[in-house]
Every structure is written in structure tokens, then in C-alpha cells.
Design an enzyme around this catalytic site. Structure first.
Site, PDB file in Angstrom:
ATOM      1  N   ARG A  54       0.823  -1.221   0.000  1.00  0.00           N
ATOM      2  CA  ARG A  54       0.000   0.000   0.000  1.00  0.00           C
ATOM      3  C   ARG A  54       0.852   1.263   0.000  1.00  0.00           C
ATOM      4  O   ARG A  54       0.393   2.342  -0.372  1.00  0.00           O
ATOM      5  CB  ARG A  54      -0.953  -0.032   1.195  1.00  0.00           C
ATOM      6  CG  ARG A  54      -1.897   1.131   1.234  1.00  0.00           C
ATOM      7  CD  ARG A  54      -3.205   0.920   2.008  1.00  0.00           C
ATOM      8  NE  ARG A  54      -3.180  -0.040   3.072  1.00  0.00           N
ATOM      9  CZ  ARG A  54      -2.661   0.165   4.292  1.00  0.00           C
ATOM     10  NH1 ARG A  54      -2.115   1.330   4.598  1.00  0.00           N
ATOM     11  NH2 ARG A  54      -2.695  -0.780   5.204  1.00  0.00           N
ATOM     12  N   TYR A 107     -17.054  20.037 -11.129  1.00  0.00           N
ATOM     13  CA  TYR A 107     -17.470  18.686 -11.508  1.00  0.00           C
ATOM     14  C   TYR A 107     -18.554  18.201 -10.521  1.00  0.00           C
ATOM     15  O   TYR A 107     -18.346  18.240  -9.298  1.00  0.00           O
ATOM     16  CB  TYR A 107     -16.229  17.789 -11.459  1.00  0.00           C
ATOM     17  CG  TYR A 107     -16.442  16.351 -11.806  1.00  0.00           C
ATOM     18  CD1 TYR A 107     -16.859  15.974 -13.073  1.00  0.00           C
ATOM     19  CD2 TYR A 107     -16.202  15.343 -10.868  1.00  0.00           C
ATOM     20  CE1 TYR A 107     -17.038  14.637 -13.400  1.00  0.00           C
ATOM     21  CE2 TYR A 107     -16.375  14.011 -11.189  1.00  0.00           C
ATOM     22  CZ  TYR A 107     -16.798  13.667 -12.454  1.00  0.00           C
ATOM     23  OH  TYR A 107     -16.980  12.346 -12.765  1.00  0.00           O
ATOM     24  N   ASP A 179      -8.496  21.396 -10.031  1.00  0.00           N
ATOM     25  CA  ASP A 179      -8.746  20.229 -10.873  1.00  0.00           C
ATOM     26  C   ASP A 179      -8.289  20.602 -12.279  1.00  0.00           C
ATOM     27  O   ASP A 179      -8.908  21.419 -12.967  1.00  0.00           O
ATOM     28  CB  ASP A 179     -10.244  19.889 -10.837  1.00  0.00           C
ATOM     29  CG  ASP A 179     -10.575  18.631 -11.634  1.00  0.00           C
ATOM     30  OD1 ASP A 179      -9.838  18.312 -12.590  1.00  0.00           O
ATOM     31  OD2 ASP A 179     -11.587  17.987 -11.321  1.00  0.00           O
ATOM     32  N   LYS A 204      -8.718  10.484 -17.690  1.00  0.00           N
ATOM     33  CA  LYS A 204      -9.014  11.171 -18.938  1.00  0.00           C
ATOM     34  C   LYS A 204      -7.782  11.127 -19.850  1.00  0.00           C
ATOM     35  O   LYS A 204      -7.516  10.126 -20.459  1.00  0.00           O
ATOM     36  CB  LYS A 204      -9.476  12.603 -18.628  1.00  0.00           C
ATOM     37  CG  LYS A 204     -10.606  12.653 -17.569  1.00  0.00           C
ATOM     38  CD  LYS A 204     -11.930  12.145 -18.070  1.00  0.00           C
ATOM     39  CE  LYS A 204     -12.983  11.870 -17.009  1.00  0.00           C
ATOM     40  NZ  LYS A 204     -13.337  12.950 -16.128  1.00  0.00           N
TER      41      LYS A 204
HETATM   42  C1  LIG Z   1     -14.100  12.789 -14.841  1.00  0.00           C
HETATM   43  C2  LIG Z   1     -13.722  13.928 -13.974  1.00  0.00           C
HETATM   44  C3  LIG Z   1     -13.379  13.735 -12.644  1.00  0.00           C
HETATM   45  C4  LIG Z   1     -13.474  12.393 -11.974  1.00  0.00           C
HETATM   46  O1  LIG Z   1     -12.653  11.439 -12.524  1.00  0.00           O
HETATM   47  P1  LIG Z   1     -13.000   9.886 -12.373  1.00  0.00           P
HETATM   48  O2  LIG Z   1     -11.734   9.213 -12.675  1.00  0.00           O
HETATM   49  O3  LIG Z   1     -14.121   9.615 -13.311  1.00  0.00           O
HETATM   50  O4  LIG Z   1     -13.432   9.684 -10.937  1.00  0.00           O
HETATM   51  C5  LIG Z   1     -12.973  14.822 -11.903  1.00  0.00           C
HETATM   52  N1  LIG Z   1     -12.915  16.043 -12.447  1.00  0.00           N
HETATM   53  C6  LIG Z   1     -13.256  16.277 -13.715  1.00  0.00           C
HETATM   54  C7  LIG Z   1     -13.163  17.652 -14.266  1.00  0.00           C
HETATM   55  C8  LIG Z   1     -13.675  15.225 -14.534  1.00  0.00           C
HETATM   56  O5  LIG Z   1     -14.039  15.469 -15.785  1.00  0.00           O
END
Ligand SMILES: *Cc1c(COP(=O)(O)O)cnc(C)c1O
Length: 391
Positions: A54, A107, A179, A204
Site C-alpha cells: 500500500r 465537476y 482540478d 481522462k
Molecule cells: C471525470 C472527472 C473527474 C473524476 O474522474 P474519475 O476518474 O471519473 O473519478 C474529476 N474532475 C473532472 C473535471 C472530470 O471530468
């Protein structure tokens, strides 16, 4: 690494250490919980590099090290999803009795966390207009511990003035979280703009192939100890196969983003000429209200954009979308494939209002040939008009 010339070159070298892996350029996929110690004393010392699954392994270290270099971060931790990265980062800096500022364009699942689990833990959240800029100063209270930012918003594409927000927050001892999933550190360096905690849904563009989920939190000096400790306490861990997929994705980030950008610009410019389109939300377009800020702070634009239709019945917009051949209907983005979905921002706002009479359609522009995507959308608008006339 010394004498790094550019991020492009860095992507091919960061985190790579063949000497540590019998010459192989990529680290092995280290699956493991137990790590053996040579003696009772060695275990008690706690200085062995790897001690328990971990707490990291050579695979995860390679990714963290590469991200540290790209983000100029003090340290990076990996989370099992982008959402987990957002919530872990918030919990690292806010607790009971603390105040958190969150942009209204955030988000959706982060908003849900703040309104439910966060509230239950005694974290007070105030949503603010993402375009507030230095006006954020007026919203910072004595117990404000952090300002969350996300730029652009992933549905409505507001560009935030991150340096102004960071200056105001730091003047009042609040930390700044961002973010940065849309731009990635290739197109925007949060820590260089004053952000303390740079978060990505690596799901992403870093993974880039829609085949794994992962979140990253890269920290500046002020935040690193807090984030490392909270991440450790929550038991966050990412399996080595997903880490290896992210490492693989990272190596081609530059070439993929360049193509996403070219394609998205071509589609966005074409959309602007369409009579059925009221507005295109893509910061790289000079018509975008955040274009100047985007030009100042970003080095590029990626493949995610939205457009607002002229007033049309929902069935007509659905007819347009349902018949698309190349755009799949689905959540997420950042992979090789083009995606489409409709969104109603009204349900996700409390500090600002969304007044557009048309329907918001979000597109992820993939790596296909833009002419093919445009032809597909063009047939879609023809369907939209036929459906409009039919009703
Ligand atoms: C998709 C997304 C997230 C979350 O990511 P996951 O891997 O799906 O949990 C957070 N912030 C933004 C801007 C996103 O588009």
C-alpha cells in the site's frame, strides 16, 4: 533529471530508470502486498525503500516521479479515481469547522461530496461564481482553509483567473486546489500559477485510452505533508496494472493532445458557422469570454468542448445525437474516441444561473479525421431540423 529542454522530451524520459529494472526501459508491473525484510532490525529501522504494498512500489514510484517532474511538484500521490483524488485532497486540508470555497462550475460529484459527506464531517462549503477572479477575497472568511478551482469547467468552460485567486487565498492563509484534468500539466502548470494542490482525473488524458481509472494529486511544499498523510490514512491505493497503463499513456500525451487540439479547433470553428448553434464553448476560440485568460495561462486546448443549440425541442436534439455514427453517447472523455452527451447545468448551480434557452451538448473530440466528425455532425443537424419540422 538534468537539463530538461521541454515537456515533449520530458515525457519520453521522466520516471524512466532502466538500471533499476535490469535494463528494461519500463518498470515491471509490481504486484504485491508483502515485502520481505532481511532481519528484525531492518524491519524496526523502517528505512528499507519498499516495506508494504500500500505504501508504493517501483511501478507507482515511476509514475509519481514522472508527474513530480512534469508538475514541478514536491510530491505526488495516486488515487483509484479522479473523484477520489478530489475528495482526498479536500479532506487533506479541511476538517470539522473549516470553510471551503468551490466554483459553481465544479465537476458534479465533487459538489455532491461537499453537500453530503463533507457537510456531515462539518466542512462548510460556499459555492462561488467561477469568474469571480480577485473578488474571491471578499468570500474568504477567517475559517476558510481552502479554495477549490477547476478551469475550465468541464461542462460550461468558464476560465478562472487562477493567479488572482491564488494571491487572494494565500494572503489569507488559505490553500488553493485545482482540478486540472482538462489541460493536463502539458497545457497548464497549476503549481507555477500559485496552486498548492494540482489534481487530475488521470482517467481522462493521462490514461488516454478509456481503459483504466486513476486520479493524481501533485503538491507544492505547503500542502505535501497534509496530502501524503491523508492519502495514507484513507488507505488509497492503485493497482499496478492501472499504473502501468497510465505510464504508457503519459509517453504519448504530447502527440495525442496536439491531435485532439487540432481536431477540436476544426470542429469548434465549423460549429460556429452552423445556423442551429447559438454558442460554442471552447476557450481556444476568440469568441469565448475566457479566451484572453486562456491565452495568458494555457499553452493549448484539448478535445473537450460544448455547444448550445438554438431553442429546439429536446426530442429534436435527441434525434440529432441518437443517429450519430462516430460520436458515442457516454460519460468521461480523454480517450481516442469521440463522445457526446447532453447536460442541463441548471441542476448543478447555486451561486450563478444558467440562462441559455437552448440545449447544452458536450462533445469530446477524439483522434478521428475532423472532416469525418464534421460530416457526422452535419447529418445530425439535418436530423434535428427534420425532427423540428415534424413536431
Ligand atoms: C471525470 C472527472 C473527474 C473524476 O474522474 P474519475 O476518474 O471519473 O473519478 C474529476 N474532475 C473532472 C473535471 C472530470 O471530468
Amino acid at each position: 533529471m538534468h537539463k530538461v529542454i521541454s515537456d515533449t522530451t520530458l515525457l519520453a524520459h521522466a520516471g524512466i530508470d532502466p538500471e533499476a529494472h535490469h535494463g528494461f526501459v519500463n518498470p515491471a508491473v509490481y504486484r504485491g502486498s508483502t515485502v520481505a525484510f532481511p532481519s528484525v532490525d531492518a524491519m524496526a529501522q523502517g528505512t528499507q525503500r519498499y516495506r508494504y504494498g500500500r505504501w508504493g512500489n517501483p511501478t507507482s514510484d515511476a509514475l509519481c516521479e514522472a508527474l513530480n517532474t512534469l508538475e514541478s511538484a514536491e510530491g505526488t500521490v495516486l488515487c483509484p479515481s479522479g473523484l477520489a483524488a478530489c475528495t482526498t485532497a479536500i479532506l487533506a486540508v479541511c476538517g470539522s469547522g473549516d470553510h471551503l470555497l468551490v466554483p459553481d462550475s465544479v465537476y458534479g460529484p465533487v459538489r455532491h461530496f461537499c453537500d453530503t459527506a463533507g457537510r456531515r464531517m462539518g466542512i462548510e462549503t460556499t459555492y462561488y461564481d467561477p469568474l469571480v477572479g480577485e473578488g474571491i477575497a471578499d468570500l474568504i472568511k477567517p475559517h476558510t482553509k481552502a479554495v477549490f478551482t477547476e478551469s475550465p469547467g468541464s461542462h460550461t468552460f468558464e476560465i478562472q483567473d487562477i493567479p488572482a485567486i491564488a494571491a487572494a487565498a494565500h494572503a489569507r492563509n488559505a490553500l488553493v486546489l485545482m482540478d486540472n484534468s482538462w489541460a493536463t500539466p502539458l497545457f497548464l502548470k497549476p503549481l507555477a500559477l500559485g496552486v498548492d494542490i494540482s489534481i487530475m482525473a488521470a482517467t481522462k488524458y493521462i490514461v488516454g485510452h478509456s481503459d483504466a481509472m486513476l486520479g493524481t494529486i501533485a503538491c507544492g511544499q505547503r500542502a505535501w505533508d497534509k496530502v501524503r498523510d491523508m492519502h495514507f490514512q484513507l488507505g488509497q491505493f492503485v493497482g499496478p496494472d492501472d499504473v502501468a497503463l497510465a505510464l504508457r499513456g503519459l509517453r504519448t500525451l504530447d502527440v495525442r493532445l496536439a491531435r485532439h487540439q487540432d481536431n477540436a479547433l476544426a470542429v469548434a470553428r465549423w460549429l460556429e458557422t452552423q445556423p442551429d448553434v447559438a454558442r460554442v464553448l471552447y476557450p481556444a476560440l476568440p469568441s469565448h469570454p475566457g479566451h484572453d485568460l486562456w491565452s495568458r495561462d494555457f499553452r493549448g486546448a484539448t478535445g473537450l468542448l460544448s455547444f448550445v443549440t438554438r431553442a429546439a425541442p429536446p426530442e429534436a436534439v435527441a434525434a440529432m445525437i441518437d443517429g450519430l455514427d462516430l460520436f458515442r453517447i457516454g460519460y468521461s472523455w480523454g480517450g481516442f474516441e469521440s463522445l457526446v452527451m447532453t447536460i442541463d447545468p441548471r441542476s448543478l448551480r447555486s451561486a450563478t444561473t444558467w440562462e441559455e434557452p437552448g440545449q447544452l451538448v458536450r462533445l469530446h473530440i477524439g483522434l478521428e479525421k475532423p472532416d469525418d466528425l464534421i460530416a457526422d455532425l452535419s447529418r445530425g443537424f439535418a436530423r434535428l431540423n427534420r425532427a423540428k419540422e415534424g413536431t
